[in-house]
Write a protein that holds these residues in place. Structure first.
Motif, mmCIF file in Angstrom:
data_model
loop_
_atom_site.group_PDB
_atom_site.id
_atom_site.type_symbol
_atom_site.label_atom_id
_atom_site.label_comp_id
_atom_site.label_asym_id
_atom_site.label_seq_id
_atom_site.Cartn_x
_atom_site.Cartn_y
_atom_site.Cartn_z
ATOM 1 N N ALA A 78 -6.774 -51.620 27.779
ATOM 2 C CA ALA A 78 -7.267 -51.822 29.407
ATOM 3 C C ALA A 78 -8.642 -51.149 28.998
ATOM 4 O O ALA A 78 -9.469 -51.873 29.964
ATOM 5 C CB ALA A 78 -6.286 -51.012 30.293
ATOM 6 N N LEU A 79 -9.033 -50.183 28.359
ATOM 7 C CA LEU A 79 -10.221 -49.706 28.402
ATOM 8 C C LEU A 79 -11.297 -50.581 27.322
ATOM 9 O O LEU A 79 -12.290 -50.028 27.095
ATOM 10 C CB LEU A 79 -10.092 -48.111 27.723
ATOM 11 N N GLY A 80 -10.500 -51.552 26.826
ATOM 12 C CA GLY A 80 -11.543 -52.493 26.150
ATOM 13 C C GLY A 80 -11.022 -52.511 24.524
ATOM 14 O O GLY A 80 -11.959 -53.306 23.985
ATOM 15 N N MET A 81 -10.222 -51.912 24.095
ATOM 16 C CA MET A 81 -9.902 -52.008 22.694
ATOM 17 C C MET A 81 -9.280 -53.388 22.553
ATOM 18 O O MET A 81 -8.547 -54.050 23.237
ATOM 19 C CB MET A 81 -9.004 -51.138 22.346
ATOM 20 N N ARG A 82 -9.711 -54.144 21.514
ATOM 21 C CA ARG A 82 -9.249 -55.374 21.249
ATOM 22 C C ARG A 82 -7.962 -55.223 20.526
ATOM 23 O O ARG A 82 -7.412 -54.187 20.119
ATOM 24 C CB ARG A 82 -10.187 -55.982 20.122
ATOM 25 N N SER B 18 -9.830 -63.419 24.482
ATOM 26 C CA SER B 18 -10.389 -62.523 23.537
ATOM 27 C C SER B 18 -11.705 -62.106 23.935
ATOM 28 O O SER B 18 -12.290 -61.105 23.278
ATOM 29 C CB SER B 18 -10.574 -63.292 22.245
ATOM 30 N N PRO C 289 -11.953 -57.925 26.492
ATOM 31 C CA PRO C 289 -12.023 -56.544 26.262
ATOM 32 C C PRO C 289 -13.145 -56.182 26.340
ATOM 33 O O PRO C 289 -13.587 -54.954 26.740
ATOM 34 C CB PRO C 289 -11.430 -56.648 24.817
ATOM 35 N N GLU C 290 -14.324 -56.932 25.748
ATOM 36 C CA GLU C 290 -15.572 -56.333 25.881
ATOM 37 C C GLU C 290 -16.322 -56.062 26.911
ATOM 38 O O GLU C 290 -16.957 -55.194 27.137
ATOM 39 C CB GLU C 290 -16.481 -57.359 24.707
ATOM 40 N N ARG D 173 -14.508 -55.370 29.659
ATOM 41 C CA ARG D 173 -13.859 -54.244 30.391
ATOM 42 C C ARG D 173 -14.486 -52.947 29.697
ATOM 43 O O ARG D 173 -14.635 -51.968 30.612
ATOM 44 C CB ARG D 173 -12.353 -54.146 29.887
ATOM 45 N N ALA D 174 -14.738 -53.014 28.284
ATOM 46 C CA ALA D 174 -15.360 -51.865 28.171
ATOM 47 C C ALA D 174 -16.870 -51.331 28.238
ATOM 48 O O ALA D 174 -17.231 -50.411 28.675
ATOM 49 C CB ALA D 174 -15.293 -51.879 26.201
ATOM 50 N N PHE E 37 -12.773 -47.698 34.497
ATOM 51 C CA PHE E 37 -11.309 -47.678 35.250
ATOM 52 C C PHE E 37 -11.107 -46.051 35.289
ATOM 53 O O PHE E 37 -11.220 -45.289 34.433
ATOM 54 C CB PHE E 37 -10.249 -48.229 34.252
ATOM 55 N N GLU F 148 -13.490 -36.382 23.037
ATOM 56 C CA GLU F 148 -12.802 -37.524 22.410
ATOM 57 C C GLU F 148 -12.623 -38.533 23.465
ATOM 58 O O GLU F 148 -12.721 -39.933 23.054
ATOM 59 C CB GLU F 148 -11.819 -37.333 21.380
ATOM 60 N N PHE G 234 -13.881 -42.480 23.820
ATOM 61 C CA PHE G 234 -13.168 -43.453 23.357
ATOM 62 C C PHE G 234 -13.742 -44.818 23.439
ATOM 63 O O PHE G 234 -13.867 -45.710 22.911
ATOM 64 C CB PHE G 234 -11.697 -43.131 23.914
ATOM 65 N N PRO G 235 -14.066 -45.110 24.855
ATOM 66 C CA PRO G 235 -14.705 -46.640 25.176
ATOM 67 C C PRO G 235 -16.145 -46.786 24.474
ATOM 68 O O PRO G 235 -16.162 -47.922 24.442
ATOM 69 C CB PRO G 235 -14.641 -46.571 26.683
ATOM 70 N N GLN H 98 -16.929 -46.860 21.528
ATOM 71 C CA GLN H 98 -16.625 -47.533 20.290
ATOM 72 C C GLN H 98 -17.072 -49.008 20.291
ATOM 73 O O GLN H 98 -17.491 -49.382 19.321
ATOM 74 C CB GLN H 98 -15.137 -47.443 19.768
ATOM 75 N N LEU H 99 -17.080 -49.744 21.500
ATOM 76 C CA LEU H 99 -17.423 -50.869 21.509
ATOM 77 C C LEU H 99 -18.938 -51.042 21.800
ATOM 78 O O LEU H 99 -19.497 -52.172 21.985
ATOM 79 C CB LEU H 99 -16.635 -51.669 22.433
ATOM 80 N N ARG I 192 -14.684 -40.522 31.113
ATOM 81 C CA ARG I 192 -14.722 -41.825 30.507
ATOM 82 C C ARG I 192 -15.029 -43.049 31.085
ATOM 83 O O ARG I 192 -15.617 -44.073 30.460
ATOM 84 C CB ARG I 192 -13.247 -41.779 30.129
#
Lengths: 369, 287
Positions: free
Chosen positions: A282-286, B79, B82-83, B85-86, B91, B106, B110-111, B113-114, B158
């Motif tokens: 949900a947070l965007g991890m593929r 596909s 996700p990007e 959303r990040a 959220f 951490e 976490f989000p 990373q993208l 976050r």
């Protein structure tokens, strides 16, 4: 992602340790079977390995000793001895047979030695003396314990009674122990006369064994001559061939067991962390990143199990023969590495079902309370 | 008038088929402006969370379109979501949804990373958020050691780490006591007012109405008119809190009178010993 996957594993120490021990158990089985097989195979060729002549001469068509029968006329031994470059020829008679003591039996290599032949006899004695006359035998010390016999007791070899006069060491194998008797006794058992089984040829200094073997093959008809290394390699290959199917089956069974344990453990980890995996998505991890995390965890888990098995192999296995002398165990580093590669495959296969679950995980479930 | 940050046009979500078909959201259209706080309210099962999931690119609508910051979410491949959303959406969940094995810092990172530069580039931003949300002394703490309010503050940090334009919050005060809930609402309020984020809040909590620019009322999967000044305030007989009968989801009938509650916990306590919570005057009036 990897940090999270790693920390998630650490946070579930109990489950991870339990899974790793289960995986280690199955790999220990693989390592143990390989060690037994390798050790036994080594013992099967113990006799030719220790004799170490430069060249082995035998009947044409024969290339090794294990489970083979060879017959060479005595005059051919004289002909070999006359070839320039040959320093010494030591003939032996050889038979695969059973030694019996009471109700107990053991399959053995019986080697018949000419009088005063110390060249082809036992390489290390622990008690008694070597064979010096008819009706005498030297058996392995481990076999004497297993058969519950000692020096002075009688044993039967190919329906002939012998008196134990000495105990050798390094000559026992579960498949084939090496037993020494007088040449004339074995000649009588084989009902043969004027023939030898193998000729152990020692070359003069500076003579190339390979060239000498070729010369013997050319100059003495209907014999095969092989340098020592090639002869032992052939013998070892035959021994390996005979057990390779069993060891392959045991490896496959153990690997399947490991896959099931990896799969179950990885599945448990995924099910336990299903909600967090959905949150990550949900947070965007593929999906592929989360999947990579699951496979990473599976690999860590499996390699941890393999490491435990490897430590067991390197530290515990060498001490097992002290408790069970009849077991010959050899751990080959190359085989450990092969099992390590198998472990990685096991980790990948074991992660398939958990990975499928992760890919199907709906990120919208992160909203569920 | 500023251009809408988020536009949903006739968005419909149908679950199941045939006799099992459920129309969770039906032709909902809405616009969210930059820096606007919009409340989506409605009774349980009205489709609020389904709508939020679709707005956040977590769920594909069965029909209709959603455009976020010029990007047609409904036209994107699975596909590609996700990007979005990040980077475009933050959220905030009712259950906080922190990753239990990661520390406060951490979790916040976490989000990241993208985003461009990854976690390393986001560290100054994380430090700033940690400071601003009063989490400096809990930076290395694991979620299990945090209070509910701290957890929700971490979840908000976050959500803000990648500086998204839209924050979607599902019952962000649902698991918090009234004071902590108020604090969390004020943080979200400040985020929208001071930093220009748009916030869409799904909630049952009528106290949140005070901070909202607009209130959307969702019922049976459709948006209906309901002016924010329309209230019918009642007192929760257990805790004494003011509860709007319009939006209350916890109520019970006792001696021909309908009592409303702020939470299921209050209702359960009332159901066990109703006479204990009613004043003598109320009891005699009821009697």
């Amino acid at each position: 992602m990897l940090v999270w996957a790693w920390k998630s594993l650490i946070a579930q120490r109990g489950a991870v340790l339990g899974g790793a021990l289960g995986i280690a158990g199955s790999f220990i089985l693989v390592v143990f079977f390989h060690a037994v097989f390798r050790g036994e195979s080594g013992q099967i060729v113990a006799y030719p390995e220790h004799m170490q002549p430069d060249v082995w001469v035998m009947q044409r068509g024969v290339r090794n000793m294990h489970m083979a029968t060879s017959s060479v006329w005595d005059w051919k031994a004289d002909k070999v001895a006359d070839i320039p470059g040959v320093a010494r020829v030591t003939p032996i008679l050889y038979l695969n047979s059973v030694i019996t003591a009471g109700n107990q039996k053991s399959f053995s290599f019986i080697v018949g030695l000419l009088p005063d032949d110390h060249r082809a006899g036992p390489w290390e004695m622990v008690a008694g003396r070597e064979v010096s006359s008819q009706g005498e035998t030297v058996i392995p010390d481990v076999l004497s314990n297993l058969l519950d016999v000692s020096i002075g007791d009688r044993v039967t070899i190919a329906d002939t009674s012998f008196t134990i006069v000495g105990l050798s060491t390094g000559t026992y194998s579960m498949a084939n122990s090496v037993i020494f008797v007088a040449f004339s006794d074995l000649e009588r058992i084989l009902s043969s006369s004027g023939t030898y089984s193998y000729l152990l040829v020692d070359a003069e200094e500076g003579i190339d064994p390979e060239a000498l073997a070729g010369k013997i093959r050319r100059e003495v008809e209907k014999v095969n001559a092989l340098p020592h290394e090639e002869f032992v390699e052939n013998d070892f290959a035959i021994a390996m061939q005979m057990g390779v199917e069993i060891i392959f089956m045991m490896t496959v069974i153990s690997a399947i067991l490991a896959i099931l344990i990896v799969c179950f453990t990885a599945y448990s980890l995924v099910m336990r962390k299903r909600r967090e995996l959905a949150i990550a998505k949900a947070l965007g991890m593929r999906g592929s990143a989360v999947l990579f995390g699951v496979v990473f965890q599976s690999c860590i888990l499996t390699l941890f199990g393999f490491a435990i098995a490897a430590v067991f192999a390197m530290i515990v296995i060498p001490y097992i023969p002290l408790l069970l002398p009849q077991l010959s165990l050899t751990v080959a580093v190359s085989e450990l590495l092969q099992i390590g590669v198998t472990a990685l495959l096991v980790a990948m296969v074991g992660a398939i079902i958990p990975a499928y679950l992760v890919l199907r995980l709906d990120p919208a479930t992160a909203f569920n309370v | 008038m500023a251009a809408a940050l988020l536009t949903a046009s006739k968005v419909t979500k149908i679950f199941g088929t045939g006799h099992a078909e459920v129309r969770a959201v039906h032709e909902v259209s809405l616009e969210i402006l930059p820096a606007e706080i919009v409340l989506v309210m409605g009774p349980s099962g009205s489709g609020k969370t389904t709508l939020l999931s679709m707005l956040g690119g977590l769920l594909k609508p069965s029909a209709g379109s959603i455009v976020l910051d010029g990007i047609h979410l409904t036209a994107l491949k699975e596909s590609q979501l996700p990007e979005i959303r990040a980077l475009k959406i933050g959220f905030v969940f009712q259950a906080f949804n922190l990753l239990s094995a990661l520390s406060v810092e951490e979790n916040i990172l976490f989000p990241a990373q993208l985003r461009a530069g990854g976690i390393a580039a986001a560290r100054p931003r994380a430090a700033e958020l940690i400071e601003k949300l009063g989490l400096a002394h809990r930076r290395r703490a694991l979620p299990k050691t945090l209070s509910g309010g701290e957890k929700q503050r971490v979840a908000i940090a976050r959500a803000l780490i990648n500086e998204p334009k839209l924050i979607l919050a599902d019952e962000p005060t649902g698991n918090l006591d009234s004071q902590t809930g108020q604090e969390v609402m004020m943080i979200l309020h400040d985020v929208a007012r001071d930093q220009g984020y748009s916030v869409v809040l799904v909630t049952h909590d009528p106290r949140v109405e005070d901070v909202a620019d607009r209130i959307l009322w969702l019922e049976d999967g459709q948006l209906r008119d309901r002016k924010s000044e329309q209230h019918n305030w009642e007192r929760d007989p257990v805790c004494g809190m003011r509860v709007d009968e319009w939006t209350a989801t916890e109520f019970t009938d006792y001696k021909d009178h309908k009592y409303v509650f702020c939470s299921s916990r209050c209702r359960e306590r009332f159901d066990k010993r109703p006479e204990h919570y009613l004043t003598k005057r109320e009891q005699s009036a009821d009697g």
